[in-house]
Design a protein around this motif. Sequence first.
Motif, mmCIF file in Angstrom:
data_model
loop_
_atom_site.group_PDB
_atom_site.id
_atom_site.type_symbol
_atom_site.label_atom_id
_atom_site.label_comp_id
_atom_site.label_asym_id
_atom_site.label_seq_id
_atom_site.Cartn_x
_atom_site.Cartn_y
_atom_site.Cartn_z
ATOM 1 N N LYS A 219 0.809 -1.193 -0.160
ATOM 2 C CA LYS A 219 -0.017 -0.020 0.066
ATOM 3 C C LYS A 219 0.864 1.165 0.068
ATOM 4 N N SER A 220 0.568 2.266 -0.702
ATOM 5 C CA SER A 220 1.549 3.350 -1.036
ATOM 6 C C SER A 220 0.397 4.527 -1.294
ATOM 7 N N TYR A 221 1.163 5.778 -1.098
ATOM 8 C CA TYR A 221 0.352 6.854 -1.331
ATOM 9 C C TYR A 221 1.027 7.999 -2.326
ATOM 10 N N PHE A 222 0.158 8.729 -3.002
ATOM 11 C CA PHE A 222 0.563 10.039 -3.675
ATOM 12 C C PHE A 222 0.802 11.265 -2.973
ATOM 13 N N GLY A 223 1.883 12.018 -3.432
ATOM 14 C CA GLY A 223 2.057 13.182 -2.433
ATOM 15 C C GLY A 223 2.568 14.149 -3.650
ATOM 16 N N PHE A 224 2.558 15.516 -3.466
ATOM 17 C CA PHE A 224 3.322 16.589 -4.417
ATOM 18 C C PHE A 224 4.556 16.569 -3.680
ATOM 19 N N ILE A 225 5.676 17.182 -4.546
ATOM 20 C CA ILE A 225 7.156 17.118 -4.235
ATOM 21 C C ILE A 225 7.568 18.714 -4.406
ATOM 22 N N GLY A 226 8.382 18.827 -3.223
ATOM 23 C CA GLY A 226 9.271 20.076 -3.082
ATOM 24 C C GLY A 226 10.666 19.772 -2.817
ATOM 25 N N THR A 227 11.600 20.676 -2.772
ATOM 26 C CA THR A 227 12.930 20.475 -2.304
ATOM 27 C C THR A 227 13.154 20.372 -0.804
ATOM 28 N N LYS A 228 14.086 19.952 -0.165
ATOM 29 C CA LYS A 228 14.395 19.754 1.200
ATOM 30 C C LYS A 228 15.036 20.960 1.782
ATOM 31 N N ASP A 229 15.629 21.844 0.889
ATOM 32 C CA ASP A 229 16.496 23.024 1.396
ATOM 33 C C ASP A 229 15.703 23.904 2.436
ATOM 34 N N ALA A 230 16.411 24.621 3.210
ATOM 35 C CA ALA A 230 15.836 25.522 4.307
ATOM 36 C C ALA A 230 15.005 26.764 3.499
ATOM 37 N N ASP A 231 15.515 27.045 2.310
ATOM 38 C CA ASP A 231 14.972 28.304 1.548
ATOM 39 C C ASP A 231 13.614 27.814 1.195
ATOM 40 N N HIS A 232 13.260 26.652 0.877
ATOM 41 C CA HIS A 232 11.827 26.244 0.567
ATOM 42 C C HIS A 232 10.935 25.755 1.648
ATOM 43 N N ALA A 233 11.426 25.391 2.624
ATOM 44 C CA ALA A 233 10.903 24.893 3.758
ATOM 45 C C ALA A 233 9.438 25.620 4.263
ATOM 46 N N PRO A 234 9.618 27.217 4.447
ATOM 47 C CA PRO A 234 8.554 27.933 4.696
ATOM 48 C C PRO A 234 7.197 27.594 3.562
ATOM 49 N N LEU A 235 7.718 27.664 2.262
ATOM 50 C CA LEU A 235 6.630 27.228 1.249
ATOM 51 C C LEU A 235 6.110 26.148 1.343
ATOM 52 N N MET A 236 6.990 25.011 1.747
ATOM 53 C CA MET A 236 6.251 23.408 1.906
ATOM 54 C C MET A 236 5.357 23.826 3.065
#
Length: 275
Positions: A219-236
């Motif tokens: 069993k698995s799930y779909f998710g949307f993807i972003g980058t793991k850097d600190a710059d994008h953390a607030p957006l995610m």
Amino acid sequence: MRAGFLVRGLATAALLLGTTFSAHAEDALARVKAAGSLKVGTETAFAPFDFIDAGEHAGLNVDVFAEIGKELGVTIEWVALPWEGVLPGLEAGKFDMVAGPATITKARMERYRFTPPVAEATVAILKKAGDTTITKPEDIAGKAIGVGKATAQLAQLTAYSETLPTKVDVREYPAFTESYADLAAGRIAGVANSLPNIAFVASQRKDTFEVVLPPFGQKSYFGFIGTKDADHAPLMVAIDAALLKMKGDGRLAEMQKKWFGASFDTPDSVPDPAF
């Protein structure tokens, strides 16, 4: 005179330095809000998530991101390209995140930052309507089965093939639409894709396709993807909050029913994927 030049020079340097620090202090969320748009990469051949309908971009992702845009106060700018180019495009900074969606796996979580799940991604087989040679998943042993290139479904199919008495003849396609065309023409015996995807395809072409149940794999799930850097953390974090709000108030379930015919009971996060 020289002192005046020195003072003015120091003032100019301070101004430039302050501007530089300000630019660096502005994270991805601030830049998105300042621009008034969220740039999202995806492919448009993955119905019912993303596809072209009568010349228009449609699907669950379009509806979900429209709501995310409302929550963030921005518009959505779509960037469409083949799936094998989507994740490299994210890493190259061509867009802010990926709609996809993609199956949440251990390997991908090491490299990317996933949102809360938006649907199940468990793999199943699509066959031609009336084909009595495939009535259960293990019947694909030795048969030509289509699957998308660079997908988690490919990994699941390959792993499942190893458990069968005769290995599956795995045929990789750059887009699932091409695999469906080959299945309809009888060039392959089936297509392995997530159950939501093939259930949608079968519902649209009932005289041509049927779904083989039960699904196979874990069993698995779909998710949307972003980058793991600190710059994008607030957006995610902001996008996570928007999705969880949509889940809580029923908007996500309504969109799932619209595109899949049913809603999914998905977790708020998948910290430890099955594979």
